[in-house]
Enzyme design. Structure first.
Site, PDB file in Angstrom:
ATOM      1  N   GLU A 131     -62.326 -37.251   6.597  1.00 34.24           N
ATOM      2  CA  GLU A 131     -62.177 -37.557   8.025  1.00 34.24           C
ATOM      3  C   GLU A 131     -62.240 -36.268   8.858  1.00 34.24           C
ATOM      4  O   GLU A 131     -62.800 -36.257   9.951  1.00 34.24           O
ATOM      5  CB  GLU A 131     -60.864 -38.300   8.246  1.00 34.24           C
ATOM      6  CG  GLU A 131     -60.695 -38.836   9.640  1.00 34.24           C
ATOM      7  CD  GLU A 131     -61.856 -39.697  10.085  1.00 34.24           C
ATOM      8  OE1 GLU A 131     -62.150 -39.696  11.287  1.00 34.24           O
ATOM      9  OE2 GLU A 131     -62.501 -40.375   9.239  1.00 34.24           O
ATOM     10  N   SER A 217     -73.669 -24.371  -5.954  1.00 33.41           N
ATOM     11  CA  SER A 217     -74.332 -25.640  -5.599  1.00 33.41           C
ATOM     12  C   SER A 217     -75.497 -26.042  -6.504  1.00 33.41           C
ATOM     13  O   SER A 217     -75.682 -27.227  -6.763  1.00 33.41           O
ATOM     14  CB  SER A 217     -74.852 -25.614  -4.157  1.00 33.41           C
ATOM     15  OG  SER A 217     -73.947 -25.064  -3.265  1.00 33.41           O
ATOM     16  N   HIS A 346     -72.348 -39.583  -1.598  1.00 37.52           N
ATOM     17  CA  HIS A 346     -72.557 -38.339  -2.331  1.00 37.52           C
ATOM     18  C   HIS A 346     -71.754 -37.207  -1.683  1.00 37.52           C
ATOM     19  O   HIS A 346     -71.060 -36.452  -2.354  1.00 37.52           O
ATOM     20  CB  HIS A 346     -74.047 -37.980  -2.348  1.00 37.52           C
ATOM     21  CG  HIS A 346     -74.308 -36.555  -2.717  1.00 37.52           C
ATOM     22  ND1 HIS A 346     -74.109 -36.074  -3.994  1.00 37.52           N
ATOM     23  CD2 HIS A 346     -74.717 -35.489  -1.980  1.00 37.52           C
ATOM     24  CE1 HIS A 346     -74.401 -34.783  -4.025  1.00 37.52           C
ATOM     25  NE2 HIS A 346     -74.762 -34.402  -2.818  1.00 37.52           N
ATOM     26  N   SER A 347     -71.877 -37.101  -0.371  1.00 40.41           N
ATOM     27  CA  SER A 347     -71.149 -36.071   0.360  1.00 40.41           C
ATOM     28  C   SER A 347     -71.087 -36.531   1.803  1.00 40.41           C
ATOM     29  O   SER A 347     -71.573 -37.612   2.145  1.00 40.41           O
ATOM     30  CB  SER A 347     -71.883 -34.729   0.294  1.00 40.41           C
ATOM     31  OG  SER A 347     -73.040 -34.762   1.130  1.00 40.41           O
TER      32      SER A 347
END
Lengths: 456, 395
Positions: A131, A217, A346-347
């Site tokens: 959030e 990443s 996913h993100s």
């Protein structure tokens, strides 16, 4: 071509193959030195090994070729396909009942509660940070919804000396090992207290103290590194192994195959832990691989392999504990495929409703939640009550909000950290000059290079 | 599962926010990552965006297509159109990559699978070396392979396939075989919050590789025309698309089929005092820098060139310009050491030595990994570009 010719010249030459990287595609000019090297190796220790390795095993019917010495001859032509799917090991049913009492791990109440509370904490943290990203207060976030049991089940079976390589969705493992809410918040806020000095995107955690290598990443790059670390642990005689997490998507990278193979040949105590959650961003497993999941790859590389119900924390715990024992005491890598489901997007850069129906997710949550399953187990054992649940959720949420607010107030890392750590030792001239230039710019144009949010 | 605006969690987070930060805007907050669209506000108002069809077809490179209509679109839509045209006009063309099936993480392939079927537009497993090698193989037997790497930062597993294979395929076979039908697209450059692995500009690595072409478009019109040219070029071509521009850059784009030349730079702004060269989204930073400079030094005349093709690069256009102005500034986001600016600087000093009035200036990223929280101190900002241009002018 030339190397191939040398290799196939004789079994001896084949076995005395130079180490990878030394001579990959030798030029003609390099031929003589290559030959010398081969002679050296053949006359050295490798010659003795060579003799025993080319001597075919005696049992009747076995092939003579060194490539697959366990194979037998057959006069029936057959192509192999679709071997029986590997079973999925579980301890708990969907209602949290232990199916076979012999499989219930003998875990003290405090460990079970630590696992469960960590799941709830991870879940609460995910909710708040997701959030927070939506409100623009952190730049990025990745939740672990639905995969909590893979984190806590595996983390509980490890020791502090074990080295962890994550992919990026293993915050729960780090949390279980002792990374504090405050430390998570500091990383996600890229503030001055972030161990990574604000240089990487949120969720790229790392902790030297907790033996958790910093997240990178690119996918799959950690896998061969994990094999190397495991080999090093073996060489130094440590009672420890490496665990390396990755998704079923990353298992398509070349690095995955390289890692399993090299871990296998070097007999490195490495646990390759696949979180097979069904999706790599939008790509479903049917576009990702064929064959029997990721587990079938382990057999191909000659590794002990187990497939486990990733939503069953106890099954994950048992599997990792036994895998760890095998890895260390038998010096071998182990592949664990934990089947689970990515409940979240996913993100924060992804909206999964673009590629999977929302009902797929809601149906899944109704059908199987790793947290609910574990809670039912704990309740049945008398370790946990609905009241405790409500009280814990409330307190952990307020603790997270408190740490969240505190992390937001901490300034960004000092500009002193911008040019450090590129290289160890003395800064080369170019970095010295560039840092001086950058500092002069900041001084000259304070209205453009506002540093008020950065630590002085 | 996720907090809604009316939810208690949303309110709790609001309450937890320090009051001093409550009204902070993205654009001015130094530590706050801006949304992608707001990172480069100058793109929307840039003079380099063509807002009318008249403007579009004033470009001599597009005159021949003046009978086409134009449509307002952003850069990802332009890329999508280019692939749409390629698939429609070449039945051997295929489009593939990670998450390409549902439209790609940047929406560049949206709708293509529905239109051309899953055998021509498809997801690959997650393997860059695999998908690039796959593309080489398709091209080697006469197909047109359009591969997507999800981020330029993730191209490196495919480095071997590109550098040792694609680039040498023709030469090593004595021109018996080639993989000229291969095009590799990849989003590149900074975006405001990409950190190490969603920000890099690896053009110089590939510029060091004889046998391939490298292109970086600056706008929707350019992206469509250059991508189609890349797809049809008889050589393997890497197209690096500045991801910040996918949504931020919007202009009128000719509909239908057109190409723009590879290997040709474009003079965006004529000038006589100094030549400034850039590519991709850096051009908008340079546009801002030039505007700042013109305000500060009335009457100053800067020539701005979009390099467009990094390999092969258009030395003639730059040389001609520098022979006119006597000064050269190059700006790029990639680290300065061995960045492509070094190659341009070396070549221009060889060719224009006696004409140069000042050393060639390079304004570029520093020699450090791309740092998330220090991004605004890292990038060759308008301020730094102004300084660099002034240094060339005042030498």
């Amino acid at each position: 071509m030339f190397a191939a010719a040398i290799r196939s010249a004789s079994p001896l030459a084949r076995l005395a193959r130079p180490a990878a990287g030394l001579v990959r595609t030798p030029t003609l000019a390099a031929a003589s030195s290559l030959q010398r090297m081969l002679q050296r190796q053949v006359s050295g220790t490798s010659a003795a090994q060579a003799v025993s390795a080319v001597t075919p095993p005696t049992p009747e019917g076995r092939v003579l070729f060194p490539g697959a010495t366990g194979s037998h001859y057959t006069e029936k032509m057959s192509f192999n396909r679709d071997p029986k799917a590997m079973s999925t090991y579980r301890v708990l049913d969907l209602e949290g009942n232990v199916i076979d009492p012999a499989q219930e791990p003998d875990l003290p109440k405090e460990v079970l509660l630590k696992m469960y509370k960590s799941m709830l904490t991870l879940n609460a943290m995910d909710l708040i940070l997701y959030e927070a990203q939506r409100q623009g207060r952190i730049s990025f976030y990745m939740t672990s919804y639905g995969e909590e049991a893979t984190h806590m089940g595996s983390a509980a079976a490890l020791k502090n000396d074990d080295v962890v390589y994550g992919q990026y969705r293993e915050a729960g493992v780090l949390m279980y090992r002792g990374f504090t809410i405050e430390q998570f918040m500091n990383q996600c806020y890229s503030n001055a207290m972030d161990f990574g000095k604000g240089r990487q995107m949120p969720v790229h955690y790392g902790s030297r103290e907790l033996n958790f290598q910093t997240i990178s990443s690119p996918l799959g790059t950690q896998l061969p590194q994990a094999a190397g670390s495991a080999y090093a642990l073996k060489l130094s005689g440590k009672d420890a192994c490496v665990i390396c997490y990755f998704g079923e998507g990353a298992a398509s990278e070349g690095d995955f195959h390289a890692a399993l193979n090299i871990a296998s040949t070097t007999e490195s105590p490495c646990l390759f832990f696949c979180r097979n959650n069904g999706y790599a961003i939008s790509t479903p497993v049917k576009d990702q691989y064929r064959g029997d999941g990721i587990a079938s790859r382990g057999q191909g590389y000659g590794m002990d392999t187990i497939r486990v119900d990733g939503n069953d924390a106890l099954a994950v715990y048992n599997a990792v504990k036994e895998a760890r024992r095998r890895a260390i005491s038998e010096s071998r890598p182990v592949l664990i495929e934990a089947l689970t489901y990515r409940v979240g997007h996913h993100s924060t850069s992804d909206d999964s409703s673009a590629y999977r129906p929302k009902t797929e997710v809601s149906d899944w949550i109704k059908q199987d939640s790793p947290i609910a399953r574990f809670r039912k187990y704990l309740e049945k054992k008398g370790h946990w009550t609905a009241d405790e649940e409500a009280a814990f959720k409330k307190s952990v949420r307020s603790q997270i909000l408190k740490e969240f607010a505190a992390a937001e107030k901490i300034p960004k890392p000092s500009l002193d950290h911008m040019f450090t750590d590129v290289l160890a030792g003395e800064q080369p001239w170019n970095l010295k000059e560039q840092e001086a230039e950058m500092r002069a710019l900041v001084k000259e144009f304070p209205q453009h290079y506002d540093t008020k949010d950065y630590q002085k | 599962m996720f907090a809604r605006k009316s939810s208690p969690l949303f309110r709790a987070l609001r309450l937890a926010r320090p009051s001093t930060l409550r009204y902070r805007s993205y654009a001015s907050a130094s530590g706050t990552p801006p949304p992608a669209e707001g990172f480069m506000p100058s793109v929307a108002t840039s003079a380099f965006m063509n807002n009318t069809a008249d403007q579009v077809f004033r470009n001599p490179e597009l005159k021949a297509f003046a009978s086409s209509s134009t449509k307002k679109m952003n850069l990802f839509q332009a890329v999508n159109e280019a692939m749409d045209v390629a698939l429609a006009t070449d039945d051997k063309a295929v489009v593939f990559g990670e998450d390409v099936g549902f439209g790609g993480v940047f929406r560049c392939t949206m709708g293509l699978q529905e239109k051309y079927g899953a055998s021509r537009v498809f997801n690959t497993p997650l393997t860059e070396q695999g998908l690039v090698g796959f593309g080489i193989g398709m091209a080697a037997v006469g197909h047109t392979a359009i591969a997507e790497i999800q981020f330029a930062d993730y191209v490196f597993p495919a480095f071997d396939q590109i550098v040792n294979e694609a680039a040498k395929y023709r030469y090593r076979s004595g021109n018996q075989f080639d993989c000229g039908g291969l095009t590799i697209r990849m989003p590149c450059m900074a975006v405001g919050h990409g950190g190490h692995y969603h920000s890099q500009s690896p053009e110089a690595y590939f510029a060091h590789t004889p046998g391939i072409k490298v292109v970086v478009p600056r706008s929707p019109i350019q992206a469509k025309g250059l991508l189609l040219a890349a797809i049809r070029d008889p050589n393997p071509v890497i197209v690096m698309e500045p991801k910040i521009l996918y949504r931020a850059a919007v202009e009128q784009v000719p509909e239908g089929d057109y190409t723009l030349p590879l290997g040709k730079a474009e003079v965006l702004k004529q000038g006589k005092d100094v030549t400034v060269v850039g590519w991709g989204s850096q051009l908008y930073v340079l546009e801002t820098a030039i505007a700042m400079l013109e305000k500060e030094i009335p009457g100053i005349s800067v020539e701005l060139i979009d390099l467009r093709s990094v390999l092969p690069w258009d030395v003639e256009t730059i040389e001609k310009s520098v022979n006119k102005t006597g000064r050269l500034v190059i700006a790029h986001e990639a680290p300065v050491t061995s960045g492509f600016g070094a190659e341009i600087a070396a070549t221009i000093q060889e060719r224009c030595f006696l004409r140069l009035e000042a050393p060639v200036q390079r304004v570029a990223g520093w020699d450090i990994p791309f740092p998330l929280i220090f991004e605004k101190f890292y990038v060759p900002s308008a301020i730094r570009c102004v300084k660099g241009i002034k240094k060339a002018l005042n030498y």
